[in-house]
Design an enzyme around this catalytic site. Structure first.
Site, PDB file in Angstrom:
ATOM      1  N   ARG A  67     -64.885  25.056   3.712  1.00 13.92           N
ATOM      2  CA  ARG A  67     -64.816  24.990   2.263  1.00 13.92           C
ATOM      3  C   ARG A  67     -65.884  25.821   1.572  1.00 13.92           C
ATOM      4  O   ARG A  67     -65.598  26.586   0.654  1.00 13.92           O
ATOM      5  CB  ARG A  67     -65.029  23.541   1.772  1.00 13.92           C
ATOM      6  CG  ARG A  67     -63.833  22.715   1.661  1.00 13.92           C
ATOM      7  CD  ARG A  67     -64.228  21.270   1.895  1.00 13.92           C
ATOM      8  NE  ARG A  67     -64.673  21.141   3.259  1.00 13.92           N
ATOM      9  CZ  ARG A  67     -63.844  20.925   4.272  1.00 13.92           C
ATOM     10  NH1 ARG A  67     -62.581  20.754   4.054  1.00 13.92           N
ATOM     11  NH2 ARG A  67     -64.281  20.864   5.512  1.00 13.92           N
ATOM     12  N   THR A  68     -67.128  25.643   1.998  1.00 12.10           N
ATOM     13  CA  THR A  68     -68.214  26.268   1.236  1.00 12.10           C
ATOM     14  C   THR A  68     -68.106  27.788   1.305  1.00 12.10           C
ATOM     15  O   THR A  68     -68.173  28.473   0.288  1.00 12.10           O
ATOM     16  CB  THR A  68     -69.577  25.783   1.770  1.00 12.10           C
ATOM     17  OG1 THR A  68     -69.592  24.357   1.735  1.00 12.10           O
ATOM     18  CG2 THR A  68     -70.713  26.309   0.921  1.00 12.10           C
ATOM     19  N   LYS A  97     -80.636  38.979  18.623  1.00 12.84           N
ATOM     20  CA  LYS A  97     -81.632  39.889  19.209  1.00 12.84           C
ATOM     21  C   LYS A  97     -83.048  39.418  18.916  1.00 12.84           C
ATOM     22  O   LYS A  97     -84.014  40.085  19.276  1.00 12.84           O
ATOM     23  CB  LYS A  97     -81.448  41.302  18.640  1.00 12.84           C
ATOM     24  CG  LYS A  97     -80.072  41.885  18.888  1.00 12.84           C
ATOM     25  CD  LYS A  97     -79.977  43.266  18.245  1.00 12.84           C
ATOM     26  CE  LYS A  97     -78.561  43.801  18.327  1.00 12.84           C
ATOM     27  NZ  LYS A  97     -78.390  45.035  17.536  1.00 12.84           N
ATOM     28  N   ARG A 118     -76.173  29.633   4.644  1.00 15.05           N
ATOM     29  CA  ARG A 118     -76.142  28.312   5.305  1.00 15.05           C
ATOM     30  C   ARG A 118     -76.874  28.451   6.626  1.00 15.05           C
ATOM     31  O   ARG A 118     -76.660  29.414   7.368  1.00 15.05           O
ATOM     32  CB  ARG A 118     -74.724  27.827   5.535  1.00 15.05           C
ATOM     33  CG  ARG A 118     -74.692  26.558   6.368  1.00 15.05           C
ATOM     34  CD  ARG A 118     -73.358  25.905   6.412  1.00 15.05           C
ATOM     35  NE  ARG A 118     -73.062  25.220   5.162  1.00 15.05           N
ATOM     36  CZ  ARG A 118     -72.025  24.415   4.975  1.00 15.05           C
ATOM     37  NH1 ARG A 118     -71.189  24.190   5.971  1.00 15.05           N
ATOM     38  NH2 ARG A 118     -71.814  23.833   3.812  1.00 15.05           N
ATOM     39  N   HIS A 146     -77.947  20.756  -0.555  1.00 11.42           N
ATOM     40  CA  HIS A 146     -76.664  21.446  -0.719  1.00 11.42           C
ATOM     41  C   HIS A 146     -76.359  21.421  -2.225  1.00 11.42           C
ATOM     42  O   HIS A 146     -75.457  20.705  -2.671  1.00 11.42           O
ATOM     43  CB  HIS A 146     -75.597  20.697   0.089  1.00 11.42           C
ATOM     44  CG  HIS A 146     -74.347  21.476   0.350  1.00 11.42           C
ATOM     45  ND1 HIS A 146     -74.042  22.666  -0.271  1.00 11.42           N
ATOM     46  CD2 HIS A 146     -73.293  21.218   1.177  1.00 11.42           C
ATOM     47  CE1 HIS A 146     -72.873  23.100   0.169  1.00 11.42           C
ATOM     48  NE2 HIS A 146     -72.402  22.238   1.049  1.00 11.42           N
TER      49      HIS A 146
HETATM   50  C1  NCD Z   1     -70.780  19.153   3.875  1.00 12.75           C
HETATM   51  C2  NCD Z   1     -71.959  19.908   4.461  1.00 12.75           C
HETATM   52  O1  NCD Z   1     -71.779  20.980   5.036  1.00 12.75           O
HETATM   53  O2  NCD Z   1     -73.045  19.386   4.291  1.00 12.75           O
HETATM   54  N1  NCD Z   1     -69.598  19.904   3.881  1.00 12.75           N
HETATM   55  C3  NCD Z   1     -69.342  20.678   2.787  1.00 12.75           C
HETATM   56  O3  NCD Z   1     -70.066  21.601   2.488  1.00 12.75           O
HETATM   57  N2  NCD Z   1     -68.308  20.307   2.016  1.00 12.75           N
HETATM   58  C4  NCD Z   1     -70.572  17.805   4.461  1.00 12.75           C
HETATM   59  C5  NCD Z   1     -70.467  17.694   5.942  1.00 12.75           C
HETATM   60  O4  NCD Z   1     -70.444  18.659   6.684  1.00 12.75           O
HETATM   61  O5  NCD Z   1     -70.373  16.543   6.381  1.00 12.75           O
END
Ligand code: NCD
Length: 319
Positions: A67-68, A97, A118, A146
């Site tokens: 999703r993100t 590397k 991320r 997040h």
């Molecule tokens: C979340 C995350 O990555 O923290 N997912 C997301 O971004 N919608 C929640 C999760 O992974 O449980």
């Protein structure tokens, strides 16, 4: 004109730019402005205007995402910008590397106007922001924060319930390792008359530093292990999964069964309340719940597109 200082026409030097690393940069007025901007983004989707034409987003994902990453990339494309992407940066970038995160960011910032990062380590986005010449957006740093998920959660609550004040919000599941609940708790504390109910096993309690900060901000907090007893009192139930990947070993998951939201639990939730989940779910919401009108999680995921468009427009626009 803004943060571009032309030393010569060919060599622009960027002045320090804002970043979105945690909830700290987001005061109430900025949150309100971003939520309003997000509400206007559907017209850009429908109308096909391209305010970020010529801008480039670099998405660097050192940890799994559906999703993100896709909603950020879709958001940039919807705004008329372009995307360069390293999807599995732990194995396919120069990190293999031995390149430091800082060096990767210094280099990528020269190719892009905004970076979405991320990473599995807490504090990674902050480290990146310190060396980046373009804005860095934290798309999750380990069990840290997040912030764009919290923004889309606020957007969803307002869209579903019509307000962000005078709410009793329950957060359930793995509150110790879940970054979404940390960011959301802090962001909800910007609004008046919000009560938080943390539902978890004792070993998965909300982080002590977040609890202390909420106390400092005078947010009423209840902690319990019993979801059934608090469900009838909630306006929002925010369910989360066990973050198995953040446990010290696979064995540590034994006995950590999270409460499951099923049709019986939904009967305890008030008719006006909503059920949210950042997704992915892995069994802690039964599929039978999907047909319930109060199940807001797929609408919530869709809102991610609009909110990330607003965030990108804020951080990558206007140059
Ligand atoms: C979340 C995350 O990555 O923290 N997912 C997301 O971004 N919608 C929640 C999760 O992974 O449980």
């Amino acid at each position: 004109m803004s943060d571009l200082l032309a030393v010569s026409p060919a060599v622009p030097v960027r002045l320090p730019s804002p970043h979105l690393v945690d909830a700290a940069v987001l005061d109430r007025s900025l949150v309100e402005a971003l939520l309003q901007s997000a509400a206007r983004m559907q017209s850009i989707v429908d109308g096909g205007t391209t305010p970020l034409r010529g801008r480039i987003l670099a998405s660097l994902f050192f940890e799994a995402s559906t999703r993100t990453r896709l909603s950020f990339e879709s958001a940039m494309l919807r705004l008329g910008g372009q995307v360069i992407s390293v999807q599995d940066a732990l194995t396919s970038s120069s990190a293999t590397k031995g390149e430091s995160l800082e060096d990767t960011i210094r280099v990528v910032a020269g190719y892009a106007d905004v970076i979405v990062l991320r990473h599995p380590e807490i504090g990674a986005a902050d480290r990146a922001a310190r060396v980046s010449s373009c804005p860095v957006i934290n798309a999750g740093d380990g069990a840290g924060h997040h912030p764009t998920q919290a923004l889309l959660d606020l957007f969803t609550i307002r869209a579903e319930l019509g307000r962000l004040h005078s709410l009793r919000v329950g957060m359930s599941g793995d509150l110790k390792h879940g970054r979404t609940v940390r960011s959301l708790a802090l962001m909800l504390s910007l609004f008046s008359d919000v009560e938080l109910v943390f539902v978890s096993a004792p070993s998965l309690r909300m982080d002590a530093a977040i609890l202390a900060e909420l106390q400092r901000r005078r947010v009423p907090v209840t902690e319990t292990i019993d979801l059934r007893s608090v469900a009838p009192t909630l306006d929002v139930l925010y369910q989360t999964r066990l973050q198995k990947e953040r446990l010290p070993s696979p064995d540590a998951a034994h006995g950590l069964d999270l409460p499951i939201v099923n049709a019986a639990l939904m009967r305890l939730l008030p008719p006006h309340a909503i059920l949210m989940h950042p997704l992915p779910r892995v069994g802690e919401i039964a599929p039978e719940v999907d047909a319930d009108a109060r199940a807001a999680y797929f609408r919530q995921a869709r809102n991610g597109l609009l909110v990330r468009m607003a965030v990108l427009h804020w951080l990558a626009g206007g140059r």
